[in-house]
Design a protein around this motif. Structure first.
Motif, PDB file in Angstrom:
ATOM      1  N   LYS A   1       3.230   0.498 -41.395  1.00 16.80           N
ATOM      2  CA  LYS A   1       2.527   1.608 -42.039  1.00 16.80           C
ATOM      3  C   LYS A   1       3.067   1.716 -43.471  1.00 16.80           C
ATOM      4  O   LYS A   1       4.284   1.630 -43.692  1.00 16.80           O
ATOM      5  N   ARG A   2       2.166   1.912 -44.439  1.00 13.05           N
ATOM      6  CA  ARG A   2       2.594   1.932 -45.836  1.00 13.05           C
ATOM      7  C   ARG A   2       3.678   2.977 -46.110  1.00 13.05           C
ATOM      8  O   ARG A   2       4.663   2.674 -46.807  1.00 13.05           O
ATOM      9  N   PRO A   3       3.570   4.212 -45.591  1.00  8.99           N
ATOM     10  CA  PRO A   3       4.646   5.177 -45.854  1.00  8.99           C
ATOM     11  C   PRO A   3       6.004   4.700 -45.349  1.00  8.99           C
ATOM     12  O   PRO A   3       7.038   5.004 -45.960  1.00  8.99           O
ATOM     13  N   THR A   4       6.008   3.952 -44.257  1.00 13.14           N
ATOM     14  CA  THR A   4       7.264   3.431 -43.726  1.00 13.14           C
ATOM     15  C   THR A   4       7.852   2.387 -44.663  1.00 13.14           C
ATOM     16  O   THR A   4       9.067   2.367 -44.909  1.00 13.14           O
ATOM     17  N   VAL A   5       6.998   1.519 -45.193  1.00 14.65           N
ATOM     18  CA  VAL A   5       7.453   0.507 -46.150  1.00 14.65           C
ATOM     19  C   VAL A   5       8.030   1.192 -47.389  1.00 14.65           C
ATOM     20  O   VAL A   5       9.101   0.808 -47.899  1.00 14.65           O
ATOM     21  N   GLU A   6       7.362   2.221 -47.870  1.00 14.06           N
ATOM     22  CA  GLU A   6       7.852   2.948 -49.041  1.00 14.06           C
ATOM     23  C   GLU A   6       9.178   3.644 -48.730  1.00 14.06           C
ATOM     24  O   GLU A   6      10.074   3.708 -49.584  1.00 14.06           O
TER      25      GLU A   6
ATOM     26  N   THR B   1       3.264  -4.818 -52.787  1.00 14.12           N
ATOM     27  CA  THR B   1       2.281  -5.307 -53.760  1.00 14.12           C
ATOM     28  C   THR B   1       0.879  -5.411 -53.168  1.00 14.12           C
ATOM     29  O   THR B   1      -0.083  -5.628 -53.911  1.00 14.12           O
ATOM     30  N   LEU B   2       0.750  -5.261 -51.858  1.00 17.69           N
ATOM     31  CA  LEU B   2      -0.526  -5.467 -51.180  1.00 17.69           C
ATOM     32  C   LEU B   2      -1.297  -4.161 -51.029  1.00 17.69           C
ATOM     33  O   LEU B   2      -0.710  -3.103 -50.806  1.00 17.69           O
ATOM     34  N   GLU B   3      -2.611  -4.239 -51.129  1.00 12.50           N
ATOM     35  CA  GLU B   3      -3.442  -3.052 -50.933  1.00 12.50           C
ATOM     36  C   GLU B   3      -3.513  -2.664 -49.467  1.00 12.50           C
ATOM     37  O   GLU B   3      -3.608  -1.478 -49.132  1.00 12.50           O
ATOM     38  N   GLU B   4      -3.474  -3.651 -48.594  1.00 12.95           N
ATOM     39  CA  GLU B   4      -3.576  -3.399 -47.146  1.00 12.95           C
ATOM     40  C   GLU B   4      -2.445  -4.122 -46.435  1.00 12.95           C
ATOM     41  O   GLU B   4      -2.125  -5.270 -46.758  1.00 12.95           O
ATOM     42  N   MET B   5      -1.818  -3.442 -45.462  1.00 14.44           N
ATOM     43  CA  MET B   5      -0.734  -4.054 -44.711  1.00 14.44           C
ATOM     44  C   MET B   5      -1.276  -5.166 -43.808  1.00 14.44           C
ATOM     45  O   MET B   5      -2.205  -4.920 -43.015  1.00 14.44           O
ATOM     46  N   PRO B   6      -0.759  -6.380 -43.904  1.00 14.84           N
ATOM     47  CA  PRO B   6      -1.264  -7.477 -43.078  1.00 14.84           C
ATOM     48  C   PRO B   6      -0.855  -7.318 -41.614  1.00 14.84           C
ATOM     49  O   PRO B   6       0.254  -6.860 -41.320  1.00 14.84           O
ATOM     50  N   ASP B   7      -1.761  -7.663 -40.735  1.00 19.99           N
ATOM     51  CA  ASP B   7      -1.494  -7.564 -39.296  1.00 19.99           C
ATOM     52  C   ASP B   7      -0.992  -8.921 -38.806  1.00 19.99           C
ATOM     53  O   ASP B   7      -1.695  -9.666 -38.136  1.00 19.99           O
TER      54      ASP B   7
END
Length: 223
Positions: free
Chosen positions: A136-141, A100-106
């Motif tokens: 990384k977003r692709p990894t989350v997806e 749901t987030l635009e940017e992955m939190p560090d």
């Protein structure tokens, strides 16, 4: 776990997944876990070639549990057994939130959540091969897609399966994984939930009990 199995007479192979450990690739980037499963199959084929006729047991922890479950669905007839430790299957709320987030939190993992033995967390924090940055977003997806595919593919059939989990696992909560286990459970499932244990059950304060459970399961399966 590897040391315990070798002492028990096993040959143990453990791959560094693409983008992890000493393997090549952008750090912690996995665009499709099906490719990782294929990589693990290549390792298993090498093991078979070097130890012909020896039964193969796949053990997966956490993300490795996701990979091992999908491996068993694809290559189950070639396996003697499957062991899942704190597997990321079923529902993982962290993935739902990240998507749901635009940017992955560090936000790094709290080392104290790994084990009641705090030296385990200290070793994790000091390990230069551990990624301490954001997802990384692709990894989350890819996580979400593979969890959905596992649920869709369904039962592991007759494959003997051992599921172990810490009751106090705050990284991969027990009930989320239970949903995944119920989706894939077959005819021979053994469940062991350890009270008070956190995520790294192979490195917990009762690790001797956990390791003995795994070797006893393998002995039962192999007769």
């Amino acid at each position: 776990m590897a040391a315990a199995l070798v002492a028990h007479g096993a040959a143990v192979y453990g791959p560094d997944h693409r983008g992890h450990g000493l393997s090549q690739g952008e750090r912690v980037l996995i665009e499709d876990f099906e490719d990782v499963v294929t990589d693990v199959h290549a390792v298993a084929e090498r093991a078979r070639a070097e130890h012909p006729g020896v039964p193969v047991v796949v053990i997966g922890h956490s993300m490795g549990g996701l990979i091992a479950t999908r491996y068993a669905q694809r290559y189950g007839p070639s396996l003697a057994a499957l062991v899942l430790s704190g597997p990321v299957i079923g529902r993982w709320e962290a993935i739902d939130l990240l998507l749901t987030l635009e940017e992955m939190p560090d936000i790094p993992i709290d080392p104290a959540t790994l084990s009641r033995d705090l030296t385990v967390g200290a070793a994790y924090a000091a390990d230069t091969l551990v990624w301490h940055g954001p997802f990384k977003r692709p990894t989350v997806e890819a996580f979400a897609a593979t969890m959905e595919e596992i649920a869709k593919a369904g039962s592991l059939g007759a494959l003997p399966t051992l599921w172990i989990h810490g009751a106090d696992d705050r990284l991969v909560p027990l009930e989320g994984s239970r949903r995944g286990i119920e989706a894939v459970r077959g005819d021979d499932l053994t469940e062991r939930i350890y009270p008070g244990a956190r995520h790294e059950v192979f490195n917990e304060t009762n690790k001797e009990e956990v390791l003995a459970e795994v070797t006893a399961f393998v002995d039962r399966v192999l007769g």
